[in-house]
Design a protein around this motif. Sequence first.
Motif, PDB file in Angstrom:
ATOM      1  N   GLN A 164       0.841  -1.196   0.000  1.00 39.08           N
ATOM      2  CA  GLN A 164       0.000   0.000   0.000  1.00 39.08           C
ATOM      3  C   GLN A 164       0.880   1.252   0.000  1.00 39.08           C
ATOM      4  OE1 GLN A 164      -2.195  -0.112   3.690  1.00 39.08           O
ATOM      5  NE2 GLN A 164      -0.484  -0.937   4.838  1.00 39.08           N
ATOM      6  N   SER A 166       0.278   3.694   1.660  1.00 42.81           N
ATOM      7  CA  SER A 166       0.277   4.206   3.039  1.00 42.81           C
ATOM      8  C   SER A 166       1.652   4.045   3.683  1.00 42.81           C
ATOM      9  CB  SER A 166      -0.756   3.478   3.900  1.00 42.81           C
ATOM     10  OG  SER A 166      -2.039   3.623   3.369  1.00 42.81           O
ATOM     11  N   ARG A 190       0.397  -7.202  -4.315  1.00 45.61           N
ATOM     12  CA  ARG A 190      -0.219  -8.141  -3.368  1.00 45.61           C
ATOM     13  C   ARG A 190      -0.344  -9.507  -4.009  1.00 45.61           C
ATOM     14  NH1 ARG A 190      -5.041  -4.455  -0.636  1.00 45.61           N
ATOM     15  NH2 ARG A 190      -3.697  -2.643  -0.324  1.00 45.61           N
ATOM     16  N   GLU A 192      -2.399 -11.728  -4.741  1.00 47.97           N
ATOM     17  CA  GLU A 192      -3.858 -11.870  -4.817  1.00 47.97           C
ATOM     18  C   GLU A 192      -4.279 -12.995  -5.753  1.00 47.97           C
ATOM     19  OE1 GLU A 192      -6.238  -9.928  -3.484  1.00 47.97           O
ATOM     20  OE2 GLU A 192      -5.532  -7.865  -3.343  1.00 47.97           O
ATOM     21  N   GLU A 199      -5.620  -7.297  -9.342  1.00 46.68           N
ATOM     22  CA  GLU A 199      -4.335  -7.620  -9.958  1.00 46.68           C
ATOM     23  C   GLU A 199      -3.319  -7.815  -8.840  1.00 46.68           C
ATOM     24  OE1 GLU A 199      -2.257  -8.277 -12.085  1.00 46.68           O
ATOM     25  OE2 GLU A 199      -3.039  -7.903 -14.078  1.00 46.68           O
ATOM     26  N   GLN A 204      -1.918   2.764  -6.547  1.00 46.17           N
ATOM     27  CA  GLN A 204      -2.736   3.525  -5.599  1.00 46.17           C
ATOM     28  C   GLN A 204      -2.223   4.967  -5.585  1.00 46.17           C
ATOM     29  OE1 GLN A 204      -2.394   1.794  -1.683  1.00 46.17           O
ATOM     30  NE2 GLN A 204      -3.992   0.283  -2.073  1.00 46.17           N
ATOM     31  N   GLU A 275     -15.136  -0.651  -4.920  1.00 46.96           N
ATOM     32  CA  GLU A 275     -14.344  -0.063  -3.821  1.00 46.96           C
ATOM     33  C   GLU A 275     -13.236   0.764  -4.436  1.00 46.96           C
ATOM     34  OE1 GLU A 275     -12.667  -2.835  -1.068  1.00 46.96           O
ATOM     35  OE2 GLU A 275     -14.637  -3.572  -0.468  1.00 46.96           O
ATOM     36  N   PRO A 278     -10.647   3.934  -0.025  1.00 55.43           N
ATOM     37  CA  PRO A 278     -10.782   3.881   1.420  1.00 55.43           C
ATOM     38  C   PRO A 278     -10.097   5.083   2.054  1.00 55.43           C
ATOM     39  CG  PRO A 278      -9.436   2.064   0.604  1.00 55.43           C
ATOM     40  CD  PRO A 278      -9.843   2.861  -0.573  1.00 55.43           C
ATOM     41  N   GLY A 303      -6.568   6.300   0.349  1.00 56.86           N
ATOM     42  CA  GLY A 303      -5.753   5.450  -0.531  1.00 56.86           C
ATOM     43  C   GLY A 303      -6.539   5.121  -1.779  1.00 56.86           C
ATOM     44  N   GLY A 305      -7.594   3.882  -5.284  1.00 60.43           N
ATOM     45  CA  GLY A 305      -7.160   2.810  -6.190  1.00 60.43           C
ATOM     46  C   GLY A 305      -7.085   3.370  -7.605  1.00 60.43           C
ATOM     47  N   ARG A 308      -8.145   1.044 -10.484  1.00 60.23           N
ATOM     48  CA  ARG A 308      -9.616   0.900 -10.555  1.00 60.23           C
ATOM     49  C   ARG A 308     -10.261   2.191 -11.065  1.00 60.23           C
ATOM     50  NH1 ARG A 308     -11.255  -2.497  -5.565  1.00 60.23           N
ATOM     51  NH2 ARG A 308     -10.084  -4.386  -6.013  1.00 60.23           N
TER      52      ARG A 308
HETATM   53  C1  FA5 Z   1      -5.455   0.197   1.562  1.00 62.77           C
HETATM   54  O1  FA5 Z   1      -4.524  -0.218   0.848  1.00 62.77           O
HETATM   55  C2  FA5 Z   1      -5.235   1.351   2.499  1.00 62.77           C
HETATM   56  N1  FA5 Z   1      -3.834   1.634   2.603  1.00 62.77           N
HETATM   57  C3  FA5 Z   1      -5.998   2.562   2.002  1.00 62.77           C
HETATM   58  C4  FA5 Z   1      -6.149   3.634   3.011  1.00 62.77           C
HETATM   59  C5  FA5 Z   1      -5.253   4.681   3.012  1.00 62.77           C
HETATM   60  C6  FA5 Z   1      -7.176   3.564   3.940  1.00 62.77           C
HETATM   61  C7  FA5 Z   1      -5.377   5.692   3.963  1.00 62.77           C
HETATM   62  C8  FA5 Z   1      -7.313   4.557   4.878  1.00 62.77           C
HETATM   63  C9  FA5 Z   1      -6.422   5.629   4.875  1.00 62.77           C
HETATM   64  P1  FA5 Z   1      -7.252  -1.321   0.474  1.00 62.77           P
HETATM   65  O2  FA5 Z   1      -6.566  -2.596   0.742  1.00 62.77           O
HETATM   66  O3  FA5 Z   1      -8.718  -1.355   0.534  1.00 62.77           O
HETATM   67  O4  FA5 Z   1      -6.733  -0.218   1.470  1.00 62.77           O
HETATM   68  O5  FA5 Z   1      -6.808  -0.796  -0.963  1.00 62.77           O
HETATM   69  C10 FA5 Z   1      -7.120   0.495  -1.379  1.00 62.77           C
HETATM   70  C11 FA5 Z   1      -7.646   0.507  -2.812  1.00 62.77           C
HETATM   71  O6  FA5 Z   1      -6.650  -0.054  -3.656  1.00 62.77           O
HETATM   72  C12 FA5 Z   1      -8.871  -0.376  -3.051  1.00 62.77           C
HETATM   73  O7  FA5 Z   1     -10.071   0.306  -2.767  1.00 62.77           O
HETATM   74  C13 FA5 Z   1      -8.758  -0.667  -4.522  1.00 62.77           C
HETATM   75  O8  FA5 Z   1      -9.274   0.408  -5.277  1.00 62.77           O
HETATM   76  C14 FA5 Z   1      -7.267  -0.761  -4.693  1.00 62.77           C
HETATM   77  N2  FA5 Z   1      -6.830  -2.149  -4.651  1.00 62.77           N
HETATM   78  C15 FA5 Z   1      -6.581  -2.929  -3.574  1.00 62.77           C
HETATM   79  N3  FA5 Z   1      -6.207  -4.159  -3.923  1.00 62.77           N
HETATM   80  C16 FA5 Z   1      -6.211  -4.168  -5.268  1.00 62.77           C
HETATM   81  C17 FA5 Z   1      -5.917  -5.162  -6.260  1.00 62.77           C
HETATM   82  N4  FA5 Z   1      -5.492  -6.375  -5.930  1.00 62.77           N
HETATM   83  N5  FA5 Z   1      -6.024  -4.832  -7.556  1.00 62.77           N
HETATM   84  C18 FA5 Z   1      -6.434  -3.572  -7.897  1.00 62.77           C
HETATM   85  N6  FA5 Z   1      -6.713  -2.597  -7.046  1.00 62.77           N
HETATM   86  C19 FA5 Z   1      -6.614  -2.892  -5.737  1.00 62.77           C
END
Ligand code: FA5
Length: 336
Positions: A164, A166, A190, A192, A199, A204, A275, A278, A303, A305, A308
């Motif tokens: 992330q 973050s 990740r 995944e 992916e 992000q 999503e 977040p 954060g 995406g 997306r």
């Molecule tokens: C996070 O990664 C947090 N670091 C985000 C955050 C930052 C929250 C600051 C609060 C404050 P999450 O795992 O939900 O959260 O991923 C954030 C976004 O990244 C998702 O909503 C999505 O749009 C994108 N994302 C996550 N995993 C994937 C993936 N495997 N493929 C594509 N996009 C992804």
Amino acid sequence: MQEKLKDLVARATEEAKSIHSEADYLNIKSKFLGKKSELAEYMSQIKFMSSEDKKLFGPLFNKIKNEFEKLFADKLEEAENGSETLTFDPTLPVNDNHGSLHPVTIVGREVTNILKDMGFMILSGPEMDSEYYNFEALNVPKNHPARDMQDTYWLDNGMLLRTQTSALQNRAMRKYGIPLKACAPGRCFRNEDLDASHENTFFQLEGLVIDKDISISNLIYTMEGMLREVFKKDVNVRLRPGFFPFTEPGFELDCSCTICDGKGCPTCKNSGWIELCPCGMVHPNVLEEGGIDSTKYSGFAFGLGLTRLAMMKYKINDIRVLNSGDLRYLEDFNVR
Ligand code: FA5
């Protein structure tokens, strides 16, 4: 004729690369410059050409002949001196194919420009990072179950591929202090199971704002403003509670799926929502770890995406095409 000559130059240039000895040199020279060569054949036709063509092709034939001689001799010299290098060949025909920006790059630039106009500075952090920055500094200690939310690629050297953006938060706080208004686009990784919206490598964009009296209203105002600018219209978004160890409270910001207009499709797993971003108020532990007094200051983070977002903006129904390297697909985004 011009096409034939272009083709001839391309072939000679390619074959010249295989000159590694005097024998190679003589063979290739005879093939391209000998009496029975293609070039000699074209040159013999000059007497049948109109005077206009003669003026054009006479000098061109000579130029090509001289360039071939030099090219082959240079290659032989390189081979004999043991200094063979790949050289740029200015005689190669110009290739009309040009590249275009990747949709994620286009969207990433758009969002960072919007945030820049809102006063955010733009940072970037390492893709290979430490456990500390990716987890511990974000209030996720070792063995915390929240680590399972993001399947991590661990590296042999004890580092990891950041899961992330973050991971940049603590560095930004320590380096720039308060007031802080920064964003950081970047690639995340990740382990995944892949599907239409997941992916293992994706982008992000982190946003972080810390100052006195920062509230959830500031967060929502910023999110809405940013998305309105990106989509160039009001977009249907919803905010719902979300858990992130580094926010308190935390939210999931979803965007109505633009592929199916919210009706439900494989991309949004039939929910009608994607999503996207977040976000939440920065957890006091994270502020303290960044050297910031959490009794005096507060902040929000998000954060987004980016991959997306590109899908939603350009109505791309499967995330996997974005990393597929299929140029036919990417050519649709003819932006340079
Ligand atoms: C996070 O990664 C947090 N670091 C985000 C955050 C930052 C929250 C600051 C609060 C404050 P999450 O795992 O939900 O959260 O991923 C954030 C976004 O990244 C998702 O909503 C999505 O749009 C994108 N994302 C996550 N995993 C994937 C993936 N495997 N493929 C594509 N996009 C992804």
